[in-house]
Write a protein that holds these residues in place. Structure first.
Motif, mmCIF file in Angstrom:
data_model
loop_
_atom_site.group_PDB
_atom_site.id
_atom_site.type_symbol
_atom_site.label_atom_id
_atom_site.label_comp_id
_atom_site.label_asym_id
_atom_site.label_seq_id
_atom_site.Cartn_x
_atom_site.Cartn_y
_atom_site.Cartn_z
ATOM 1 N N GLU A 1 -4.456 -5.105 -2.176
ATOM 2 C CA GLU A 1 -5.817 -5.658 -2.171
ATOM 3 C C GLU A 1 -5.797 -7.177 -2.091
ATOM 4 O O GLU A 1 -6.530 -7.790 -1.291
ATOM 5 C CB GLU A 1 -6.559 -5.223 -3.436
ATOM 6 C CG GLU A 1 -7.952 -5.837 -3.546
ATOM 7 C CD GLU A 1 -8.546 -5.710 -4.943
ATOM 8 O OE1 GLU A 1 -9.569 -6.376 -5.199
ATOM 9 O OE2 GLU A 1 -7.990 -4.960 -5.778
ATOM 10 N N SER B 1 -15.435 7.466 -0.218
ATOM 11 C CA SER B 1 -16.042 6.562 -1.209
ATOM 12 C C SER B 1 -17.369 7.099 -1.703
ATOM 13 O O SER B 1 -17.684 7.016 -2.905
ATOM 14 C CB SER B 1 -16.227 5.173 -0.595
ATOM 15 O OG SER B 1 -14.992 4.616 -0.207
ATOM 16 N N TYR C 1 0.835 -1.205 0.000
ATOM 17 C CA TYR C 1 0.000 0.000 0.000
ATOM 18 C C TYR C 1 0.868 1.252 0.000
ATOM 19 O O TYR C 1 0.625 2.197 -0.767
ATOM 20 C CB TYR C 1 -0.923 -0.013 1.214
ATOM 21 C CG TYR C 1 -1.884 1.152 1.261
ATOM 22 C CD1 TYR C 1 -3.138 1.052 0.670
ATOM 23 C CD2 TYR C 1 -1.539 2.351 1.881
ATOM 24 C CE1 TYR C 1 -4.024 2.124 0.695
ATOM 25 C CE2 TYR C 1 -2.415 3.420 1.914
ATOM 26 C CZ TYR C 1 -3.654 3.304 1.317
ATOM 27 O OH TYR C 1 -4.526 4.378 1.335
ATOM 28 N N ASN C 2 1.885 1.264 0.848
ATOM 29 C CA ASN C 2 2.755 2.437 0.932
ATOM 30 C C ASN C 2 3.624 2.627 -0.305
ATOM 31 O O ASN C 2 4.110 3.736 -0.565
ATOM 32 C CB ASN C 2 3.625 2.335 2.187
ATOM 33 C CG ASN C 2 2.885 2.740 3.441
ATOM 34 O OD1 ASN C 2 2.730 3.916 3.746
ATOM 35 N ND2 ASN C 2 2.379 1.749 4.172
ATOM 36 N N VAL D 1 -10.163 2.203 -2.728
ATOM 37 C CA VAL D 1 -10.315 3.645 -2.965
ATOM 38 C C VAL D 1 -9.185 4.149 -3.868
ATOM 39 O O VAL D 1 -9.420 4.902 -4.817
ATOM 40 C CB VAL D 1 -10.308 4.425 -1.628
ATOM 41 C CG1 VAL D 1 -10.104 5.920 -1.881
ATOM 42 C CG2 VAL D 1 -11.604 4.192 -0.869
ATOM 43 N N LYS D 2 -7.954 3.736 -3.565
ATOM 44 C CA LYS D 2 -6.795 4.195 -4.324
ATOM 45 C C LYS D 2 -6.840 3.722 -5.778
ATOM 46 O O LYS D 2 -6.168 4.289 -6.641
ATOM 47 C CB LYS D 2 -5.511 3.711 -3.661
ATOM 48 C CG LYS D 2 -5.251 4.326 -2.298
ATOM 49 C CD LYS D 2 -5.071 5.833 -2.377
ATOM 50 C CE LYS D 2 -4.700 6.414 -1.013
ATOM 51 N NZ LYS D 2 -4.474 7.882 -1.084
ATOM 52 N N GLN D 3 -7.638 2.679 -6.041
ATOM 53 C CA GLN D 3 -7.808 2.207 -7.414
ATOM 54 C C GLN D 3 -9.028 2.836 -8.089
ATOM 55 O O GLN D 3 -9.345 2.517 -9.228
ATOM 56 C CB GLN D 3 -7.961 0.680 -7.425
ATOM 57 C CG GLN D 3 -6.736 -0.076 -6.937
ATOM 58 C CD GLN D 3 -6.978 -1.573 -6.881
ATOM 59 O OE1 GLN D 3 -7.154 -2.228 -7.919
ATOM 60 N NE2 GLN D 3 -6.995 -2.138 -5.675
ATOM 61 N N TRP E 1 -9.392 0.901 1.684
ATOM 62 C CA TRP E 1 -8.538 1.983 1.183
ATOM 63 C C TRP E 1 -7.749 1.574 -0.058
ATOM 64 O O TRP E 1 -7.486 2.403 -0.937
ATOM 65 C CB TRP E 1 -7.594 2.462 2.290
ATOM 66 C CG TRP E 1 -8.279 3.390 3.243
ATOM 67 C CD1 TRP E 1 -8.648 3.125 4.533
ATOM 68 C CD2 TRP E 1 -8.692 4.733 2.974
ATOM 69 N NE1 TRP E 1 -9.280 4.219 5.083
ATOM 70 C CE2 TRP E 1 -9.308 5.226 4.151
ATOM 71 C CE3 TRP E 1 -8.608 5.561 1.863
ATOM 72 C CZ2 TRP E 1 -9.834 6.505 4.232
ATOM 73 C CZ3 TRP E 1 -9.133 6.845 1.935
ATOM 74 C CH2 TRP E 1 -9.730 7.306 3.108
ATOM 75 N N SER E 2 -7.380 0.308 -0.147
ATOM 76 C CA SER E 2 -6.706 -0.167 -1.362
ATOM 77 C C SER E 2 -7.635 -0.037 -2.567
ATOM 78 O O SER E 2 -7.189 0.279 -3.678
ATOM 79 C CB SER E 2 -6.281 -1.634 -1.186
ATOM 80 O OG SER E 2 -5.340 -1.759 -0.148
ATOM 81 N N TYR F 1 -1.419 -0.890 -5.096
ATOM 82 C CA TYR F 1 -2.715 -1.088 -4.458
ATOM 83 C C TYR F 1 -3.369 -2.413 -4.846
ATOM 84 O O TYR F 1 -4.097 -2.999 -4.038
ATOM 85 C CB TYR F 1 -3.628 0.090 -4.787
ATOM 86 C CG TYR F 1 -3.018 1.415 -4.380
ATOM 87 C CD1 TYR F 1 -2.650 1.641 -3.048
ATOM 88 C CD2 TYR F 1 -2.773 2.413 -5.317
ATOM 89 C CE1 TYR F 1 -2.075 2.843 -2.665
ATOM 90 C CE2 TYR F 1 -2.199 3.625 -4.934
ATOM 91 C CZ TYR F 1 -1.844 3.831 -3.616
ATOM 92 O OH TYR F 1 -1.266 5.019 -3.247
ATOM 93 N N GLY G 1 2.382 2.178 -3.210
ATOM 94 C CA GLY G 1 1.440 2.491 -4.284
ATOM 95 C C GLY G 1 1.047 1.285 -5.102
ATOM 96 O O GLY G 1 0.451 1.422 -6.179
ATOM 97 N N TYR H 1 -14.744 2.997 -5.978
ATOM 98 C CA TYR H 1 -15.407 3.593 -4.824
ATOM 99 C C TYR H 1 -16.608 2.784 -4.339
ATOM 100 O O TYR H 1 -16.834 2.662 -3.131
ATOM 101 C CB TYR H 1 -15.840 5.020 -5.142
ATOM 102 C CG TYR H 1 -14.674 5.925 -5.458
ATOM 103 C CD1 TYR H 1 -13.773 6.312 -4.466
ATOM 104 C CD2 TYR H 1 -14.461 6.382 -6.759
ATOM 105 C CE1 TYR H 1 -12.690 7.138 -4.763
ATOM 106 C CE2 TYR H 1 -13.382 7.213 -7.069
ATOM 107 C CZ TYR H 1 -12.500 7.577 -6.068
ATOM 108 O OH TYR H 1 -11.441 8.385 -6.361
#
Length: 207
Positions: A146, A203, A137-138, A171-173, A168-169, A142, A140, A176
């Motif tokens: 996931e 989201s 995750y850190n 969301v970053k993709q 959150w993984s 994602y 990037g 939503y």
């Protein structure tokens, strides 16, 4: 329960017996007692007072790595955990320990490398998989994060932190709607979870 936690609990329970035992036992007992009091420097000094031969053991290096981590001496902690690995190459616990200072130093690629080595020994280890998910995750990564969060949730469906991490993984993709479902699942039984609340808002706005 990992080794240092088990030993800490045992030593605290046996505190009235401190008048007896070998020098090694006395020093380890004192070290765990100091740790339980939050006196990490004293806990380290206790075991560092052992003889050279007594300091050549796996348990010494493992414990030293842990105490150095607690003292925020992360590079020294890494060195101690690596020494423990050399003494017991097939052990999982020193690799788990090694991941802690690596994460503290934001050495995410090293965290992944250490994690992969640990997974060869214990493929379903919860801590290893969760830390690798966080590292991805850190970085990037994602999609990889996931996948790891989903892997963990198969075995631990009610794990709040892992489900929030999955959310959150997603969301970053930009996924939503799927993320919202994960956050809402968490909020059903952990309604005050701040990160899940934030994820729900993000989201909803992004959908």
């Amino acid at each position: 329960m990992r080794l240092h936690e088990l030993l800490l609990a045992s030593v605290v329970a046996l505190a009235p017996l401190t008048a007896h035992g070998s020098d090694t036992q006395t020093r380890y007992r004192a070290s765990f007692q100091h740790e339980s009091q939050g006196k990490y420097a004293e806990a380290l000094a206790d075991i560092d007072g052992l003889t050279r031969e007594q300091r050549s053991t796996y348990v010494y290096q493992l414990r030293r790595g842990w105490l150095l981590y607690l003292l925020a001496r992360y590079w020294d902690s890494i060195e101690a955990y690596r020494a423990a690995i050399k003494l017991h190459p097939k052990a999982v616990e020193p690799r788990l320990g090694l991941m802690l200072p690596e994460m503290a130093l934001l050495m995410w690629m090293d965290v992944l490398g250490t994690g992969k080595a640990a997974l060869k020994l214990d493929p379903h280890n919860y801590l290893v998989n969760s830390r690798m998910a966080w590292a991805n995750y850190n970085l990037g990564r994602y999609k990889q994060a996931e996948a790891l969060y989903r892997k963990i949730l198969i075995a631990y469906p009610s794990d709040v932190e892992m489900r929030v991490g999955l959310g959150w993984s997603l969301v970053k993709q930009g996924r939503y709607g799927t993320a919202l479902a994960e956050f809402e699942t968490v909020l059903e039984f952990a309604p005050d979870h701040a990160s899940a609340q934030e994820g729900q808002t993000v989201s909803t706005e992004g959908a």
